[in-house]
Design an enzyme around this catalytic site. Structure first.
Site, mmCIF file in Angstrom:
data_model
loop_
_atom_site.group_PDB
_atom_site.id
_atom_site.type_symbol
_atom_site.label_atom_id
_atom_site.label_comp_id
_atom_site.label_asym_id
_atom_site.label_seq_id
_atom_site.Cartn_x
_atom_site.Cartn_y
_atom_site.Cartn_z
ATOM 1 N N THR A 143 -53.218 11.840 -50.462
ATOM 2 C CA THR A 143 -54.096 10.840 -51.075
ATOM 3 C C THR A 143 -54.925 10.137 -49.999
ATOM 4 O O THR A 143 -54.482 10.041 -48.851
ATOM 5 C CB THR A 143 -53.197 9.829 -51.801
ATOM 6 O OG1 THR A 143 -52.650 10.479 -52.932
ATOM 7 C CG2 THR A 143 -53.935 8.581 -52.251
ATOM 8 N N ARG A 190 -49.507 12.551 -66.537
ATOM 9 C CA ARG A 190 -48.950 11.579 -65.594
ATOM 10 C C ARG A 190 -50.062 10.898 -64.762
ATOM 11 O O ARG A 190 -50.976 11.541 -64.262
ATOM 12 C CB ARG A 190 -47.976 12.312 -64.659
ATOM 13 C CG ARG A 190 -47.309 11.445 -63.601
ATOM 14 C CD ARG A 190 -48.023 11.510 -62.276
ATOM 15 N NE ARG A 190 -47.292 10.796 -61.227
ATOM 16 C CZ ARG A 190 -47.822 10.426 -60.075
ATOM 17 N NH1 ARG A 190 -49.085 10.694 -59.809
ATOM 18 N NH2 ARG A 190 -47.112 9.803 -59.180
ATOM 19 N N VAL A 191 -49.951 9.586 -64.614
ATOM 20 C CA VAL A 191 -50.862 8.836 -63.750
ATOM 21 C C VAL A 191 -50.011 8.091 -62.718
ATOM 22 O O VAL A 191 -48.979 7.508 -63.069
ATOM 23 C CB VAL A 191 -51.702 7.824 -64.564
ATOM 24 C CG1 VAL A 191 -52.568 6.965 -63.644
ATOM 25 C CG2 VAL A 191 -52.576 8.546 -65.581
ATOM 26 N N GLY A 192 -50.444 8.126 -61.465
ATOM 27 C CA GLY A 192 -49.690 7.456 -60.398
ATOM 28 C C GLY A 192 -50.178 6.034 -60.158
ATOM 29 O O GLY A 192 -50.822 5.423 -61.012
ATOM 30 N N THR A 236 -50.178 5.001 -50.451
ATOM 31 C CA THR A 236 -49.956 6.425 -50.683
ATOM 32 C C THR A 236 -48.458 6.693 -50.689
ATOM 33 O O THR A 236 -47.717 6.064 -49.932
ATOM 34 C CB THR A 236 -50.663 7.291 -49.617
ATOM 35 O OG1 THR A 236 -50.293 8.658 -49.834
ATOM 36 C CG2 THR A 236 -50.298 6.898 -48.189
ATOM 37 N N GLY A 237 -48.034 7.588 -51.543
ATOM 38 C CA GLY A 237 -46.605 7.884 -51.640
ATOM 39 C C GLY A 237 -46.258 8.218 -53.079
ATOM 40 O O GLY A 237 -47.155 8.411 -53.907
ATOM 41 N N THR A 238 -45.000 8.267 -53.391
ATOM 42 C CA THR A 238 -44.593 8.592 -54.763
ATOM 43 C C THR A 238 -44.914 7.405 -55.667
ATOM 44 O O THR A 238 -44.251 6.364 -55.620
ATOM 45 C CB THR A 238 -43.098 8.940 -54.803
ATOM 46 O OG1 THR A 238 -42.881 9.999 -53.860
ATOM 47 C CG2 THR A 238 -42.684 9.425 -56.188
ATOM 48 N N GLY A 239 -45.944 7.578 -56.490
ATOM 49 C CA GLY A 239 -46.530 6.477 -57.236
ATOM 50 C C GLY A 239 -45.565 5.733 -58.137
ATOM 51 O O GLY A 239 -45.724 4.528 -58.372
HETATM 52 N N1 ASP Z 1 -49.603 7.829 -54.761
HETATM 53 C C1 ASP Z 1 -50.142 9.054 -55.307
HETATM 54 C C2 ASP Z 1 -49.607 9.229 -56.706
HETATM 55 O O1 ASP Z 1 -48.451 8.937 -56.933
HETATM 56 C C3 ASP Z 1 -49.804 10.255 -54.522
HETATM 57 C C4 ASP Z 1 -50.038 10.145 -53.055
HETATM 58 O O2 ASP Z 1 -50.172 9.081 -52.497
HETATM 59 O O3 ASP Z 1 -50.119 11.184 -52.406
HETATM 60 O O4 ASP Z 1 -50.319 9.716 -57.542
#
Ligand code: ASP
Length: 358
Positions: free
Chosen positions: A222, A250-252, A273-276
């Protein structure tokens, strides 16, 4: 070796001699000067899994983006315009998980999310599940500036984009072989069905192309930018393809104001950024700014408290970049790497990928 030296010189990143310490990060931007901090995703990103060429290609991409934002700010442009300019560069770069180069859903589609926020006015615009708009960050900005709404999703968002003259593309534009192979690898590993190869994309190569990243990093990538312009206004933006093999619409966190993106001249700007799923529940971006605003924390302490504390305790993974109107610049992540860079007017770009860099 010769190639490595060549690439290093091109990028101006002089390798450190043994025992030499890297220059400390610039953590404060003087008043009246613009500043930029950006990320290109966090995840399992290790030196051992990166070739020098790949490492250099990512750094070159970050460098192009930061200079695109700098150009706007140098011409006395606004923070919002600089965020858009920088993120468009990363959306057009197939190395990053945003725009062209976005990861695929489990159904083999690219569904793009983006958000932008103006810290001066608290205006914000966001889009989710976009499939036809070439630059989702420009669409998020159009939602903010040209609609009475904050967030649009799916076909309606693309329809609005077309109505305000933003470039529309065939969904196959977003296809990249590297992301496709990564999706297939993940689905195979998890024993899930492999969707048909999308229509209108080049035929499959005879043998797999070289992997661009570690499989895990493929899920991320991201991109986000936070800037302060010369007038002292903060803006933040984030744009992404989301997480690889996502399902069911799915939306993050990226397009959710307060979770993955936030900006206020009263506190700070953040892009995550990371697991939303973790960032949404912890409202990471707004929480960091609330710590600055109401508890008077220094920005880096607020970032460390939320990323090193709350997010890590929840077993969430990822990171943020952040900046305050008084010029504090910070980043933090609990993964092995995060593509990241910062630049203050008149200074030089400071860039990192791995954890051991400043
Ligand atoms: N945060 C983003 C999401 O969960 C993914 C990412 O940061 O790479 O959609």
């Amino acid at each position: 070796m010769r190639k490595r030296i060549f690439l290093t010189l091109c990028l101006g990143a002089v390798p450190l001699a043994a025992g030499q310490q890297p220059a400390p990060l610039v953590t404060e931007a003087p008043a009246g000067k613009w500043a930029i901090v950006l990320h290109g995703g966090a995840g399992v990103i290790e030196r051992s899994s990166m070739t020098p060429e790949r490492d250099a290609a990512y750094r070159a991409g970050l460098d192009r983006a930061i200079h695109a934002a700098a150009k706007v700010l140098g011409a006395n442009g606004s923070a919002v315009d600089a965020v858009e300019a920088g993120l468009r560069v990363l959306e057009d770069d197939p190395l990053f998980n945003a725009g062209k180069g976005a990861v695929f859903t489990a159904e083999g589609k690219n569904e793009l999310d983006a958000a932008i926020m103006d810290g001066k006015t608290l205006d914000a615009g966001a889009v989710a599940g976009v499939t036809r708009t070439k630059n989702p960050i420009s669409l998020a900005k159009a939602v903010m500036e040209k609609s009475p709404h904050v967030m649009l999703i799916g076909a309606g968002a693309d329809q609005f984009a077309a109505s305000v003259g933003l470039e529309q593309v065939n969904p196959s534009y977003f296809f990249t072989e590297a992301r496709w192979e990564s999706l297939v690898r993940q689905l195979k590993k998890e024993g899930r069905p492999i969707p048909p190869r999308p229509v209108g994309v080049p035929p499959a190569p005879g043998k797999p192309i070289a992997q661009l990243e570690t499989p895990d990093a493929h899920k991320w990538g991201t991109t986000g930018i936070v800037v302060r312009d010369r007038a002292g206004n903060i803006a933040a933006g984030t744009t992404t393809g989301g997480t690889q093999a996502k399902r069911f619409g799915r939306v993050g966190d990226s397009p959710i104001i307060g979770a993955g993106t936030y900006a206020s001249n009263q506190s700070c700007g953040v892009s995550a950024t990371g697991t939303g799923e973790y960032f949404i529940r912890l409202t990471v971006a707004r929480t960091i700014c609330a710590l600055v605003q109401y508890k008077g924390l220094r920005l880096q302490d607020a970032v460390d408290e939320v990323i090193g504390g709350e997010l890590t305790a929840m077993k969430g993974d990822g990171g943020v970049i952040a900046m305050t109107p008084d010029g504090q610049i910070a980043w933090g992540f609990n993964t092995t790497g995060m593509f990241r860079a910062r630049l203050v007017e008149g200074g030089t770009v400071q860039m990192g990928i791995y954890k051991d860099e400043p």
